[in-house]
Structures are given as C-alpha cells and as structure tokens.
Design a protein around this motif. Structure first.
Motif, mmCIF file in Angstrom:
data_model
loop_
_atom_site.group_PDB
_atom_site.id
_atom_site.type_symbol
_atom_site.label_atom_id
_atom_site.label_comp_id
_atom_site.label_asym_id
_atom_site.label_seq_id
_atom_site.Cartn_x
_atom_site.Cartn_y
_atom_site.Cartn_z
ATOM 1 N N LEU A 1 44.248 44.326 39.254
ATOM 2 C CA LEU A 1 42.890 43.567 40.055
ATOM 3 C C LEU A 1 43.322 42.448 39.891
ATOM 4 C CD1 LEU A 1 41.794 46.085 38.632
ATOM 5 C CD2 LEU A 1 40.143 45.174 37.536
ATOM 6 N N SER A 2 42.316 41.672 40.964
ATOM 7 C CA SER A 2 42.707 40.599 41.624
ATOM 8 C C SER A 2 41.432 39.865 40.648
ATOM 9 C CB SER A 2 41.448 40.159 42.714
ATOM 10 O OG SER A 2 42.526 41.572 43.729
ATOM 11 N N LYS A 3 41.981 37.672 40.286
ATOM 12 C CA LYS A 3 41.041 37.840 39.446
ATOM 13 C C LYS A 3 39.567 37.623 39.101
ATOM 14 C CE LYS A 3 45.016 34.159 38.262
ATOM 15 N NZ LYS A 3 44.951 32.795 38.413
ATOM 16 N N ASN A 4 38.493 37.267 38.294
ATOM 17 C CA ASN A 4 37.100 38.309 38.793
ATOM 18 C C ASN A 4 37.118 39.156 39.064
ATOM 19 O OD1 ASN A 4 37.341 34.941 37.882
ATOM 20 N ND2 ASN A 4 37.520 34.342 39.357
ATOM 21 N N THR A 5 37.458 40.618 39.331
ATOM 22 C CA THR A 5 36.988 41.440 39.153
ATOM 23 C C THR A 5 36.350 42.379 37.968
ATOM 24 O OG1 THR A 5 38.009 41.791 41.779
ATOM 25 C CG2 THR A 5 38.024 42.988 41.387
ATOM 26 N N LEU A 6 36.017 42.966 38.006
ATOM 27 C CA LEU A 6 35.279 43.777 36.831
ATOM 28 C C LEU A 6 35.849 45.279 37.315
ATOM 29 C CD1 LEU A 6 31.701 42.510 36.648
ATOM 30 C CD2 LEU A 6 33.183 42.075 35.645
ATOM 31 N N PRO A 7 36.484 45.618 36.162
ATOM 32 C CA PRO A 7 36.810 47.320 36.924
ATOM 33 C C PRO A 7 35.893 48.399 36.981
ATOM 34 C CG PRO A 7 38.348 46.411 34.626
ATOM 35 C CD PRO A 7 36.634 45.701 35.404
ATOM 36 N N ILE A 8 34.328 48.356 36.521
ATOM 37 C CA ILE A 8 33.258 49.048 36.744
ATOM 38 C C ILE A 8 33.130 48.645 38.411
ATOM 39 C CG2 ILE A 8 31.577 48.022 36.366
ATOM 40 C CD1 ILE A 8 31.446 51.116 35.408
ATOM 41 N N ASN A 9 33.830 47.542 39.103
ATOM 42 C CA ASN A 9 33.493 47.767 40.345
ATOM 43 C C ASN A 9 34.149 48.756 41.430
ATOM 44 O OD1 ASN A 9 31.211 46.157 39.899
ATOM 45 N ND2 ASN A 9 32.208 43.748 40.789
ATOM 46 N N ILE A 10 35.456 48.710 40.951
ATOM 47 C CA ILE A 10 36.602 49.563 41.213
ATOM 48 C C ILE A 10 36.113 51.227 40.933
ATOM 49 C CG2 ILE A 10 39.311 50.352 41.992
ATOM 50 C CD1 ILE A 10 38.617 47.525 42.551
ATOM 51 N N GLU A 11 36.219 51.416 39.496
ATOM 52 C CA GLU A 11 35.845 52.563 39.615
ATOM 53 C C GLU A 11 34.245 53.652 40.307
ATOM 54 O OE1 GLU A 11 36.949 52.481 35.149
ATOM 55 O OE2 GLU A 11 34.922 52.549 35.263
#
Length: 824
Positions: free
Chosen positions: A239-249
């Motif tokens: 993930l890029s910095k400051n990207t939250l896993p929940i957003n990708i899911e």
C-alpha cells in the motif's frame, strides 16, 4: 565493603552447602528452561519483522461462504492482479506468485555438450518484477527493475546459483541458460542473496510470470478465469503511505462484482477478498503459507502458553529461593544481631542480602547457560531447526539474561532480606528468634508458596495426561478405513508437457507382480490427507436446489478394497478415464435430504453444468483429524487425474524383512520409469499421526516441563524438610525418649506437608479442568476423560512428596536422641 559482602556470601555458601546447592540448582534449571522457551518464542515472533515497510505489505486472500460451509483460501483468481493494477489507486506495488511442484532442471552449455541434469528442484515460483519491489533482497548481480520484465527470465538466490554454477561469480552467471522439464529455456537475469532471517518466503528460483503467458502453460493456470481460486496462485500488494487497508478491501468488492461470472438468477457473490497483514501469514492457519516453500506456520496460543510455562517454572524457582532462604534465616540470626549491634542499618542489611542473592543468581545464570544445550536437545522435536545454542549469541538474548538475573534477584531476594533485617538484636542474642510467632516458624508465607508450587505442578500434570489421552483416542479411534501396512507414492506429474504421461499405468502393472504386495491401485490422495480438493455441486430435489461444497477424490475400484471401506448402498465405482458417476459419503447423502442412503442411489448431481448419477453411498470416514467434523465428500474414477499409487503390503510374517524387500523392489521399478526423480513413499498410518504433530510436540514439552516442575518442587520440599528436622531436633529427641516410634515421627514431620499438597490439588483440579475443557473444544470427536486422571495426579503428588520427605524424616527419626537433646 563490596569485597566484605562477597566474602560473607561465599562463607555462607560454604557453611550451608546443601541449601545453597538446592537454591542454585533450582534457579539454574528455571532460568535455563525459561531461556530455551524464550529462544523459541522470540524466533517465531521474528518472522517477517526484518522486511522494510512490513506494515504496508499485505496478501490478498479469499473467504468463500456456503450455506453449510465456510472456506478460507490464501489464493485469488489469477486475473485479479492485473485488474487491481489498472483500477485501484493507493497501491505502490502489486505482484502475483504461482508456486509449483518439484521441477526437473538442466543447465544448457549452449550446444557445446549435453545439458547438465539435476534432480527435481523445489522452491521455484513464477512471479513478476514487482515481487522485488515488495520484498527486499540484496542483489549480487542484475537489478530489480530489469530482472523479470520479459518472458523466459529467471532470478536465482545465491545458494541455488552456486548449485547450478559452482565455479562462477554472480556476474558471470548472467545470461546462462536453464532448461525446465526439457521444454522451457530461461536466461539468468539476476542473482540475489538468500534471506537469512526468519521468513516464510524461502523461494530459491523466480521465473518471470510472462513465461506462463507466452507458452501453453497459460491454459494450465486459468489466466482469465475469475471463478477459479487456488492457493498456489497468490497475490501481494504494497500500500502507498497513508492508504488504509479497509479502503482497498472495499474496492476489491467492486472489482470482483465487475468481473465475476453472473448466472441467470444473478445470485449474490459467495466470495469476498480481504487483506491479510504480512506478519499474520506465519500464524494464521485459516490461510495456509506456501505449500512448496517448506514454510510452516506457528500458533500464537501455543506460543503464549509456552511463555506461561516458562513463567511457571521461573516462579517455582523463585518460590524455592524465598522458601529456603526465609526458612534458613534463623541460622543467620546471630550474625544479623551482631551486625545490627555494631551499627549496621536496615538498608545496609537489605543491600547486603540483595547482593548475595544477585551473586547466587549470576552463578545460577552461568550454570543455566551450560544446561541450555541439554534442554535444546531434549526439546529438539518441538524447536525449529534454526534455534540452536548459537542463538544465545544475540544482543537481545544477553539483555534478556541480564534482565532476568536482576528481576529474579529482586523477586527472590527482597522478602528474605526484609525478614532478616527485621530481627531484633536482643531477642536474637538471647537465642529467642525461633520462639513464638517468629517468621522462621510455620510461616504462612512459606505454606502459601509451597501450595503455589504444587498447584502449578499438578495443573501441568493434569493437562499433560488429558492431552495424552485425547491424542491416544484420536490415533486409535475407528476412522472408517484400514490404515496399517499401506504405502502410497505420488508419481510426478509433468506440468510442462502437453503429452499424456502413461508411466504410472506401466508402474501399476509392474507392481502387481511383486509377491510382497497384496493389492495396488491408482487414485488421488489417501482417504485422509492434508490436501483438499473441493467443488460446488447442486441437487434438484423437485422443490429446491441444494447447493453444497463437496470434497472430491479420485479412485479406481481396488482403492476401496485396499482401505477396506464399507459400502452402505448402491455399488462402488467402475474404472474410467473421465468422470461418469459419483460415490458419495453418508454425510453428503444426509445433506441432500436422504435419511435412507438407498434413496440417494441413481439421483443426479450437477457439477460444472453437467449431470452425473450417484452410483452408491459409502460409510462415513475421517478425511482429516478429529479436530474437524466429517464433511460431504464424493469419489469419481477419473484416472486422468489420479497420480498416486496406493499399495497394500502383505502382513509381516516371522521374516521382519518382508516390507523392506517390498519397498526395495518398488523403488527399483520406480527408478526405472522415473530415473530423474527421487523415490519417496509414506506409510498411511504415519500420515494420520502427522495430523497431531503439534499436539504430540506439546505433550512432549509438557512432560518435560512437568518433570522440571516436579524436580524443582521436590528440591524445595527437600530443603524445607531438612530445615524442619533441624529446628525440631530437640522435639524429635524428646518424643523418642518418651517412646515414639519411627513411623510416628515420620507422620509428625510429613502430615503438615501432605495437607499442603492436598490443598494444592483442591485448587489445581478446577483450574486444570477449565483449561483442558477449553482445549478439548478444538476437537469435534473427544475422549472421555473422567476423574481417574485427577485421582492419579493427586495420588502421584502425595507419593512423590512422601518419597521426598521420607528419606530425611527417617534419618532424623533414627538419630541418637542423646545427641538431639544436647543440640542448642
């Protein structure tokens, strides 16, 4: 002053050698056991900790939900990687990896001579250049940006490169050709250092993923199939910095909904994708690690339990020290009284005594290091091979030992120092320190600590016996098939060839002529196996469509005879090169709604939009360990997917070499047909026992831990008995003069200790029952424990205590009463 303290400590050690040796021995064993367990736990928790940006690295995993079943899979559909690269923002790198079975390798000499052949190699994956952007490797030749951008490229680790090109430097290997399975030629484009730290990523060769896309291999891995999920095809993202896993899911849900196959009824999606943290891979058994990398997983609950056991052992050692030191306090009372009379302050006495304790602890710590190799050897079956005596030579281990020595010194020495410093000089010099309610007489603290020791010991003993009984039950339970004298062999499947491999059929015929073999059959996996193939099947009962996830196996008729499996309705399967019918188990028949198995025979099952009849129903059997319930299963006789040979050996006669001769003949026939392969076989009963390796290792650990606890507790008990007989010398002498027998004196000395041990059992029993009951919840099929185990532990604890107490008590009882009465 310091020199004086050390001199006093050494003099005290020499004057009370037995007490000092008991103290140091108990502490040394406790520290050594704690050190070994610390090394194990520290190693397991260090997995992937060295990876740069580990908190931003995730594996994309799948969860598949059926009405009657939940499946976790560490793989994703292969096209998922390309889709999220193009359509999801917030990802720094995306990489697919495809793991493989063992692969035959040859090194080309550019036509100057025949290729150099190697045995089949493991730890080979197909991947892309982004793999090296996610996971950090040190490059010896080549670069991450160029190594795997084109088809037919390969990167080697240093160890694998030295195997293939022993006389070359890394830079000289670039451009060399490696031939895989006689059909795919790949150029070496990079050499990287092997990862020396704890990791699940033990791969040795990295072939460019585009090699699959540019050969016939693309049809083997369903590159564009969104409905196929296999754990051999895994996807990693950074993930890029400051990207939250929940957003990708959340975006993964949209991607799957966009590309997945829709049916006429447009039913909801039963598959969801999630991000699994990199550091979770080593511990989460729901999602497997890498089947072909040799990586294994750990259990956090077990690791924390190990730490608890280490803490228990350390506490026992500290309890011993406190018990024996406070009990011995009266023998140093005059020394303390004189020192206080001469003006020594309370704080100085405490400092002196803590210093003595620290000295003893340092001696015990040094001794524990010498004991460490012995314990490592004892626990070798449980310990990862990477944990050795050399593992001590790490800064954090020495910090652990120093911290442990200081902590043990404070825990073990502060209370005895406080007791000694409170002695009143006048009472001490008048020899009154043993009178009344002095701390050296029937101290409630010593009794509490003694009870605590035996509570811990008895809890461990009960747990050990309970676990042993459950594993014995699991290994000896009627599983629904024969498991003795059966060997299975997995023949190699050439994934790089389009031609059918008929060698296994030739081998099958040859094995039938070996007299030491009773029966032989082709099939897929044995009845019980760690590997699972499953699919979705549908059944129309006239009212509704019953959709079920079903485990599938392949077998010809002899397979069922070899394993002595029972038919309850219909017929066994007929030999076939394709799937024409199914033989289902009773559980599947019940799931379809049939209370009578005979009613299921002839009904049609739908699989991949095709209908197949049910030929028969087989009695339920365990395909996994007793941890899991029996699930729906279906056999077909598709021999094109059967690559395992199942061999029933004739029973052993008076000649013990019968099986050895059989295996030698099997190996000779195998090597004739598979000269490039290593002959591997496994006894079926051993593969079943492997289901319980973790539990059996835990039992071994608990047995040794219980033994250590018993030994430490008995050391403490022995020390207290020695002290008790010493301070009651006159009393024993008076009783003997008045006619007391040896048995009466033995009873007098032992009864108080036996009461404490019985009290410890009363406390330990419910604690152990609670722990065992929680552990047993992990088994679908459980042994009946009963109260016999608890009675055995109680009886054993009392017996061990009596033996420990008896020798010293009898010695005291046999002493000359004249000498006893003259003792001051």
């Amino acid at each position: 002053m310091l020199k004086n303290y050390i001199t006093i400590a050494l003099r005290n050690f020499w004057n009370h050698k037995i007490f000092s040796l008991i103290n140091i021995s108990g502490l040394a064993i406790g520290i050594s056991a704690s050190l070994v367990i610390y090394l194990i736990v520290q190693y397991e928790f260090s997995f992937e900790q060295f990876q740069k940006d580990k908190d931003r690295i995730f594996r994309v995993v799948s969860k598949i939900e059926f009405p009657d079943l939940l499946i976790h899979n560490s793989g994703v559909p292969l096209p998922t990687g390309n889709a999220i690269r193009k359509e999801i923002d917030g990802l720094e790198a995306v990489s697919n990896i495809t793991t493989n079975y063992e692969i035959k390798v040859a090194i080309s000499n550019n036509g100057n001579s025949s290729p150099k052949l190697f045995k089949r190699q493991e730890h080979i994956i197909f991947t892309d250049a982004d793999y090296f952007n996610i996971f950090q490797y040190e490059w010896l030749a080549g670069s991450a940006g160029q190594a795997l951008n084109e088809p037919f490229q390969v990167v080697l680790t240093e160890s694998r490169a030295s195997t293939y090109f022993p006389n070359y430097q890394p830079g000289e290997m670039i451009g060399k050709t490696i031939v895989y399975e006689d059909s795919i030629l790949a150029k070496v484009t990079g050499v990287v250092k092997d990862i020396s730290k704890a990791t699940a990523f033990n791969f040795k060769e990295f072939i460019s993923k585009t090699t699959i896309e540019n050969t016939f291999l693309k049809s083997r891995w369903d590159l564009n199939e969104w409905g196929s999920i296999n754990s051999s095809t895994q996807l990693f993202v950074k993930l890029s910095k400051n990207t939250l896993p929940i957003n990708i899911e959340t975006k993964l849900v949209s991607i799957r909904e966009k590309y997945r196959e829709k049916n006429e009824k447009n039913e909801g999606d039963d598959t969801k994708h999630f991000l699994q943290p990199l550091t979770d891979i080593h511990f989460n058994s729901d999602y497997s690690s890498f089947d072909e990398s040799g990586a294994r997983q750990a259990n956090k609950t077990i690791l924390w339990s190990l730490l608890a056991v280490a803490l228990f052992i350390l506490i026992l050692a500290c309890i011993n020290f406190i018990n024996l030191t406070t009990a011995q306090a009266s023998q140093r009372a005059k020394e303390i009284g004189i020192r206080k009379t001469l003006g020594v302050s309370k704080s100085e006495l405490i400092t002196q005594y803590l210093g003595e304790t620290l000295l003893f602890t340092i001696i015990a710590t040094v001794l524990s290091i010498t004991l460490c190799p012995i314990l490592l050897n004892v626990f070798r079956d449980f310990i990862p091979p990477q944990v050795t005596f050399q593992s001590i030579n790490q800064p954090h281990v020495w910090i652990f030992l120093v911290s442990l020595a200081i902590l043990v010194s404070l825990l073990s020495g502060f209370y005895p120092a406080l007791v000694l410093s409170k002695f009143k000089p006048i009472a001490v010099l008048k020899n009154q320190s043993n009178e009344g309610n002095s701390p050296t007489r029937k101290s409630w603290l010593r009794q509490t600590l003694t009870v605590s020791q035996f509570v811990i010991t008895q809890v461990l003993l009960i747990c050990t016996l309970a676990l042993s009984k459950q594993i014995h039950y699991s290994l000896n339970k009627e599983l629904g098939y024969k498991k003795d004298a059966i060997v299975f062999i997995n023949t190699e499947r050439d994934i790089f060839s389009n031609e059918k491999d008929e060698r296994r059929f030739i081998l099958l015929d040859k094995l039938k002529s070996i007299p030491e073999i009773e029966q032989v059959s082709l099939g897929s996996t044995p009845p019980a196996s760690v590997n699972t193939n499953s699919t979705t099947m549908k059944f129309n009962n006239g009212k509704t469509i019953v959709e079920t996830n079903v485990e599938t196996k392949f077998a010809e008729p002899n397979y069922f005879k070899i394993y002595n499996m029972k038919l309850v309705a219909g017929d066994f399967l007929k030999s076939s090169d394709t799937t024409k019918e199914f033989l289902i188990n009773q559980t599947y028949a019940k799931a379809l709604g049939f209370t009578d198995p005979h009613d299921a025979v002839g009904k049609l099952l739908e699989r991949s939009h095709k209908l197949f009849p049910i030929a028969g129903v087989i009695a339920d059997f365990h395909t996994k360990s007793t941890h899991e319930a029996i699930k729906p299963l279906a056999f077909s006789s598709n021999l094109s997917n059967s690559y395992a040979l199942h061999i029933a050996l004739i029973p052993k006669t008076a000649n013990a070499d019968t099986w050895k001769r059989a295996l030698t003949k099997i190996e000779n026939e195998y090597k004739t047909l598979y000269p490039e392969d290593v002959f591997k076989f496994k006894f079926f009963d051993e593969s079943i026992a492997a289901f319980y390796n973790t539990e059996q290792n835990i039992i071994k650990l608990l047995k040794w831990s219980s033994g250590i606890c018993i030994f430490i507790s008995c050391l403490g008990l022995l020390g207290l008995v020695i002290f008790t007989t010493h301070v009651r010398t006159k009393e024993i002498g008076v009783r003997k003069v008045l006619g007391a027998s040896i048995s009466q004196i033995l009873q007098l000395i032992s009864k108080d200790f036996i009461k404490l041990i019985i009290l410890a059992f009363i406390i330990a029993a419910p604690l152990a029952w609670s722990g065992v009951n929680r552990w047993m919840q992990g088994f679908e099929y459980r042994a009946h424990l009963g109260w016999l185990i608890y009675f055995m532990v109680a009886f054993g604890a009392v017996s061990i205590a009596l033996i420990t107490i008896g020798f010293q008590a009898i010695k005291a009882a046999n002493a000359n009463p004249v000498k006893s009465l003259r003792t001051e």
